[in-house]
Design an enzyme around this catalytic site. Structure first.
Site, PDB file in Angstrom:
ATOM      1  CD1 TRP A  31      43.545 -11.033  13.738  1.00  0.00           C
ATOM      2  CD2 TRP A  31      42.351 -11.038  11.847  1.00  0.00           C
ATOM      3  NE1 TRP A  31      42.251 -11.291  14.070  1.00  0.00           N
ATOM      4  CE2 TRP A  31      41.485 -11.305  12.926  1.00  0.00           C
ATOM      5  CE3 TRP A  31      41.833 -10.987  10.555  1.00  0.00           C
ATOM      6  CZ2 TRP A  31      40.122 -11.523  12.748  1.00  0.00           C
ATOM      7  CZ3 TRP A  31      40.486 -11.207  10.388  1.00  0.00           C
ATOM      8  CH2 TRP A  31      39.648 -11.472  11.459  1.00  0.00           C
ATOM      9  CE1 TYR A  66      49.466 -22.518  11.892  1.00  0.00           C
ATOM     10  CE2 TYR A  66      49.238 -22.129   9.534  1.00  0.00           C
ATOM     11  CZ  TYR A  66      49.491 -22.987  10.593  1.00  0.00           C
ATOM     12  OH  TYR A  66      49.781 -24.295  10.356  1.00  0.00           O
ATOM     13  CD  GLU A  67      48.016 -16.954   7.678  1.00  0.00           C
ATOM     14  OE1 GLU A  67      47.227 -17.920   7.632  1.00  0.00           O
ATOM     15  OE2 GLU A  67      47.900 -16.016   8.511  1.00  0.00           O
ATOM     16  CB  CYS A  89      48.340  -8.491  17.666  1.00  0.00           C
ATOM     17  SG  CYS A  89      47.316  -8.175  19.115  1.00  0.00           S
ATOM     18  CB  VAL A  90      47.147 -14.164  18.871  1.00  0.00           C
ATOM     19  CG1 VAL A  90      45.982 -15.138  18.959  1.00  0.00           C
ATOM     20  CG2 VAL A  90      48.007 -14.448  17.651  1.00  0.00           C
ATOM     21  CB  ILE A  91      43.188 -10.343  21.110  1.00  0.00           C
ATOM     22  CG1 ILE A  91      44.176  -9.225  20.748  1.00  0.00           C
ATOM     23  CG2 ILE A  91      42.366  -9.967  22.344  1.00  0.00           C
ATOM     24  CD1 ILE A  91      43.524  -7.922  20.308  1.00  0.00           C
ATOM     25  CG  HIS A  97      41.365 -19.698  16.721  1.00  0.00           C
ATOM     26  ND1 HIS A  97      41.579 -20.507  15.635  1.00  0.00           N
ATOM     27  CD2 HIS A  97      41.831 -18.476  16.389  1.00  0.00           C
ATOM     28  CE1 HIS A  97      42.158 -19.809  14.677  1.00  0.00           C
ATOM     29  NE2 HIS A  97      42.319 -18.564  15.107  1.00  0.00           N
ATOM     30  NE  ARG A 136      51.797  -6.685  27.717  1.00  0.00           N
ATOM     31  CZ  ARG A 136      50.971  -6.243  28.655  1.00  0.00           C
ATOM     32  NH1 ARG A 136      49.967  -5.422  28.336  1.00  0.00           N
ATOM     33  NH2 ARG A 136      51.128  -6.592  29.916  1.00  0.00           N
TER      34      ARG A 136
END
Length: 162
Positions: A31, A66-67, A89-91, A97, A136
């Site tokens: 992702w 998450y995985e 990377c979580v945006i 969420h 980054r």
């Protein structure tokens, strides 16, 4: 903000030891692939630049951040690995969420490290927007993937020493 002033991936102030002889696992989220691919390249470059051979690095891809937890657990079932680098990377979006995923990933990665008594490195960007992630992942703030690789090398040495 301090990070707005410099490249955070500057290691000139520390001695980075050799990665030779260590086995590293890298778990990378699919992702946000443009970002995580850049992080992966940074991690691979960092490990190889410091003496790791390609044969001593195993990369697995997982669907999302998450995985990464399960991916790190799978890698560490093989005792040959000295450290695992988790890259994701979580945006921030419009819902909560983001908060739940970031918290779960941070806790899960630390739990895997404790479970196996091995370094599991948190190389997950948790940014407010896409531009912060780009900055980054090889942009103006360096590459957090490379930073994670340096951390893995340093922690593998510390773990071996004790």
């Amino acid at each position: 903000m301090a990070s707005g002033l410099k490249n955070l991936s500057d290691f000139s102030h520390i001695e980075v030891k050799s990665a030779t002889g260590f086995h590293f696992g890298i778990v990378v989220a699919q992702w946000n692939a443009a970002i995580t691919g850049a992080l992966l390249n940074g991690a691979l470059d960092g490990l190889i630049k410091h003496g790791s051979s390609e044969d001593s690095i195993t990369v697995i891809e997982v669907p999302g951040s998450y995985e990464l937890i399960t991916g790190a657990d799978i890698i560490l079932r093989d005792s040959k690995f000295d450290a695992v680098i988790c890259l994701g990377c979580v945006i921030q979006g419009e819902t909560r969420h983001f908060d739940f995923i970031c918290d779960a990933v941070a806790n899960g990665i630390s739990n895997v490290s404790i479970k196996y008594n091995k370094p599991v490195i948190f190389g997950v960007l948790t940014t407010d927007n896409q531009q912060q992630a780009v900055d980054r992942a090889g942009g103006i703030h360096g590459n957090k993937g490379e930073e994670a690789a340096i951390t893995a090398i340093q922690m593998a040495h510390i773990h071996k020493a004790f």
